[in-house]
Design a protein around this motif. Structure first.
Motif, PDB file in Angstrom:
ATOM      1  N   GLN A   1       0.859  -1.211   0.000  1.00  0.00           N
ATOM      2  CA  GLN A   1       0.000   0.000   0.000  1.00  0.00           C
ATOM      3  C   GLN A   1       0.883   1.244   0.000  1.00  0.00           C
ATOM      4  N   ASN A   2       0.638   2.132  -0.959  1.00  0.00           N
ATOM      5  CA  ASN A   2       1.406   3.378  -0.983  1.00  0.00           C
ATOM      6  C   ASN A   2       0.932   4.325   0.118  1.00  0.00           C
ATOM      7  N   ASN A   3       1.831   5.142   0.629  1.00  0.00           N
ATOM      8  CA  ASN A   3       1.477   6.189   1.587  1.00  0.00           C
ATOM      9  C   ASN A   3       1.354   7.524   0.871  1.00  0.00           C
ATOM     10  N   VAL A   4       2.352   7.824   0.046  1.00  0.00           N
ATOM     11  CA  VAL A   4       2.281   9.017  -0.798  1.00  0.00           C
ATOM     12  C   VAL A   4       1.209   8.734  -1.844  1.00  0.00           C
ATOM     13  N   PRO A   5       0.258   9.649  -2.012  1.00  0.00           N
ATOM     14  CA  PRO A   5      -0.884   9.328  -2.882  1.00  0.00           C
ATOM     15  C   PRO A   5      -0.535   9.309  -4.360  1.00  0.00           C
ATOM     16  N   ASN A   6      -1.250   8.476  -5.090  1.00  0.00           N
ATOM     17  CA  ASN A   6      -1.304   8.606  -6.541  1.00  0.00           C
ATOM     18  C   ASN A   6      -2.377   9.631  -6.860  1.00  0.00           C
ATOM     19  N   THR A   7      -2.264  10.238  -8.022  1.00  0.00           N
ATOM     20  CA  THR A   7      -3.357  11.089  -8.495  1.00  0.00           C
ATOM     21  C   THR A   7      -4.137  10.267  -9.495  1.00  0.00           C
ATOM     22  N   PHE A   8      -5.430  10.077  -9.198  1.00  0.00           N
ATOM     23  CA  PHE A   8      -6.266   9.201 -10.015  1.00  0.00           C
ATOM     24  C   PHE A   8      -7.468   9.995 -10.513  1.00  0.00           C
ATOM     25  N   THR A   9      -7.695   9.969 -11.800  1.00  0.00           N
ATOM     26  CA  THR A   9      -8.894  10.609 -12.366  1.00  0.00           C
ATOM     27  C   THR A   9      -9.880   9.520 -12.746  1.00  0.00           C
ATOM     28  N   ASP A  10     -11.036   9.534 -12.119  1.00  0.00           N
ATOM     29  CA  ASP A  10     -12.070   8.537 -12.402  1.00  0.00           C
ATOM     30  C   ASP A  10     -12.559   8.753 -13.837  1.00  0.00           C
ATOM     31  N   PRO A  11     -12.388   7.748 -14.698  1.00  0.00           N
ATOM     32  CA  PRO A  11     -12.758   7.951 -16.094  1.00  0.00           C
ATOM     33  C   PRO A  11     -14.247   8.235 -16.298  1.00  0.00           C
ATOM     34  N   ASP A  12     -15.092   7.763 -15.384  1.00  0.00           N
ATOM     35  CA  ASP A  12     -16.538   7.946 -15.575  1.00  0.00           C
ATOM     36  C   ASP A  12     -17.026   9.328 -15.176  1.00  0.00           C
ATOM     37  N   THR A  13     -16.358   9.953 -14.231  1.00  0.00           N
ATOM     38  CA  THR A  13     -16.888  11.226 -13.713  1.00  0.00           C
ATOM     39  C   THR A  13     -15.909  12.385 -13.905  1.00  0.00           C
ATOM     40  N   GLY A  14     -14.660  12.086 -14.188  1.00  0.00           N
ATOM     41  CA  GLY A  14     -13.647  13.143 -14.291  1.00  0.00           C
ATOM     42  C   GLY A  14     -13.175  13.648 -12.939  1.00  0.00           C
ATOM     43  N   ILE A  15     -13.676  13.066 -11.867  1.00  0.00           N
ATOM     44  CA  ILE A  15     -13.269  13.517 -10.530  1.00  0.00           C
ATOM     45  C   ILE A  15     -11.826  13.082 -10.260  1.00  0.00           C
ATOM     46  N   ILE A  16     -11.064  14.012  -9.694  1.00  0.00           N
ATOM     47  CA  ILE A  16      -9.644  13.760  -9.415  1.00  0.00           C
ATOM     48  C   ILE A  16      -9.479  13.410  -7.938  1.00  0.00           C
ATOM     49  N   PHE A  17      -8.821  12.308  -7.689  1.00  0.00           N
ATOM     50  CA  PHE A  17      -8.646  11.802  -6.322  1.00  0.00           C
ATOM     51  C   PHE A  17      -7.174  11.664  -5.958  1.00  0.00           C
ATOM     52  N   ASN A  18      -6.846  11.775  -4.706  1.00  0.00           N
ATOM     53  CA  ASN A  18      -5.661  11.129  -4.147  1.00  0.00           C
ATOM     54  C   ASN A  18      -6.071   9.677  -3.954  1.00  0.00           C
ATOM     55  N   SER A  19      -5.215   8.742  -4.345  1.00  0.00           N
ATOM     56  CA  SER A  19      -5.619   7.343  -4.182  1.00  0.00           C
ATOM     57  C   SER A  19      -4.477   6.503  -3.637  1.00  0.00           C
ATOM     58  N   TRP A  20      -4.883   5.441  -2.988  1.00  0.00           N
ATOM     59  CA  TRP A  20      -3.952   4.501  -2.362  1.00  0.00           C
ATOM     60  C   TRP A  20      -4.494   3.110  -2.642  1.00  0.00           C
ATOM     61  N   GLY A  21      -3.618   2.150  -2.858  1.00  0.00           N
ATOM     62  CA  GLY A  21      -4.177   0.838  -3.138  1.00  0.00           C
ATOM     63  C   GLY A  21      -3.132  -0.237  -3.275  1.00  0.00           C
ATOM     64  N   ILE A  22      -3.652  -1.368  -3.634  1.00  0.00           N
ATOM     65  CA  ILE A  22      -2.828  -2.549  -3.838  1.00  0.00           C
ATOM     66  C   ILE A  22      -3.141  -3.029  -5.243  1.00  0.00           C
ATOM     67  N   ALA A  23      -2.095  -3.149  -6.040  1.00  0.00           N
ATOM     68  CA  ALA A  23      -2.301  -3.519  -7.440  1.00  0.00           C
ATOM     69  C   ALA A  23      -2.798  -4.951  -7.537  1.00  0.00           C
ATOM     70  N   LYS A  24      -3.539  -5.221  -8.601  1.00  0.00           N
ATOM     71  CA  LYS A  24      -3.920  -6.587  -8.936  1.00  0.00           C
ATOM     72  C   LYS A  24      -2.642  -7.425  -8.998  1.00  0.00           C
ATOM     73  N   GLY A  25      -2.680  -8.612  -8.408  1.00  0.00           N
ATOM     74  CA  GLY A  25      -1.474  -9.435  -8.404  1.00  0.00           C
ATOM     75  C   GLY A  25      -0.631  -9.261  -7.151  1.00  0.00           C
ATOM     76  N   GLY A  26      -0.972  -8.259  -6.329  1.00  0.00           N
ATOM     77  CA  GLY A  26      -0.255  -8.072  -5.065  1.00  0.00           C
ATOM     78  C   GLY A  26      -0.556  -9.214  -4.108  1.00  0.00           C
ATOM     79  N   SER A  27       0.358  -9.458  -3.163  1.00  0.00           N
ATOM     80  CA  SER A  27       0.195 -10.632  -2.309  1.00  0.00           C
ATOM     81  C   SER A  27      -0.816 -10.396  -1.183  1.00  0.00           C
ATOM     82  N   GLN A  28      -1.147  -9.130  -0.870  1.00  0.00           N
ATOM     83  CA  GLN A  28      -2.007  -8.881   0.290  1.00  0.00           C
ATOM     84  C   GLN A  28      -3.475  -9.153   0.016  1.00  0.00           C
TER      85      GLN A  28
END
Ligand code: HEM
Length: 210
Positions: free
Chosen positions: A1-28
């Motif tokens: 899990q990242n602590n420093v945020p990614n900048t993520f733009t939701d393709p459906d709404t155009g809303i810009i988020f700080n985001s944190w997550g675990i990529a597909k394929g991650g062990s957690q």
């Protein structure tokens, strides 16, 4: 899990988020998990009690569509919990509160969720939502909260594959203990989380799923 945020733009709404997550394929967790947050434009200087959230969670298949959640305080206990799950073409949510590591109670405070958009397919479900009165909580006098002006929050995440029982009745759901990962992370907020367009985005939250 990242602590420093990614900048993520939701393709459906155009809303810009700080985001944190675990990529597909991650062990957690299988399938990946993403949580995003946008806060009011002055949220990095004045504590906000609402945000626009984005959740993308994993399903095993179209039968075991599962559920996921965030703890807005970090730990499962003594925090406002948000639980989300898909059923047919709707993503349902329920605010919960737990004082121990067992089925959380219905939250009795005034948190309010309105949906902006949602998506469901065989492997994932996602929800973009406005969450009002979500960063300060009170369960029968037990209070807690987050300070957006601190620019840092401790949050928790959890995912599970078995679907909730009573899925169309959020106050009556039954859950089994989560089985697809959980964790607590430190979420740093940066200036991309506090966009002047927040008010316009928040106005798109018109759908209430009861
Ligand atoms: C952790 C049980 C529902 C969020 C845990 C742990 C247990 C547990 C035993 C600790 C496991 C460990 O440390 O190895 C349950 C049961 C549930 C339930 C029996 C329902 C029947 C939920 C819900 C949420 C949630 C609805 C949030 C929406 C978390 C989080 C953690 C956690 C974030 C990790 C942080 C912590 O240890 O406090 N849960 N849980 N849980 N749970 Fe739950």
């Amino acid at each position: 899990q990242n602590n420093v945020p990614n900048t993520f733009t939701d393709p459906d709404t155009g809303i810009i988020f700080n985001s944190w997550g675990i990529a597909k394929g991650g062990s957690q967790t299988q399938g990946g998990f993403t949580f995003g947050m946008a806060i009011p434009p002055d949220g990095l200087t004045t504590d906000a009690n609402e945000f626009i959230g984005y959740l993308q969670c994993s399903s095993k298949d179209l039968v075991n569509t599962g559920w996921c959640g965030v703890s807005l305080g970090g730990p499962m206990t003594n925090s406002l919990l948000l639980t989300a799950w898909p059923n047919k073409d709707t993503v349902y949510t329920s605010f919960r509160y737990a004082t121990g590591y067992s089925m959380p109670d219905v939250y009795s405070g005034d948190a309010k969720l309105t949906q902006i958009s949602s998506k469901i397919n065989a492997t994932h479900f996602s929800l973009t939502f406005r969450c009002q009165n979500c960063l300060q909580w009170n369960q029968g006098g037990q209070t807690g909260g987050q300070s957006t002006s601190a620019g840092f929050m401790v949050l928790g995440w959890v995912q599970a594959f078995p679907s909730p029982g009573n899925p169309t009745c959020p106050a009556q759901i039954t859950l089994e203990q989560h089985d697809n990962g959980m964790g607590i992370w430190g979420a740093v907020l940066d200036s991309n989380a506090a966009n002047p367009a927040y008010t316009t985005w928040a106005a798109q939250a018109t759908k209430t799923v009861a």
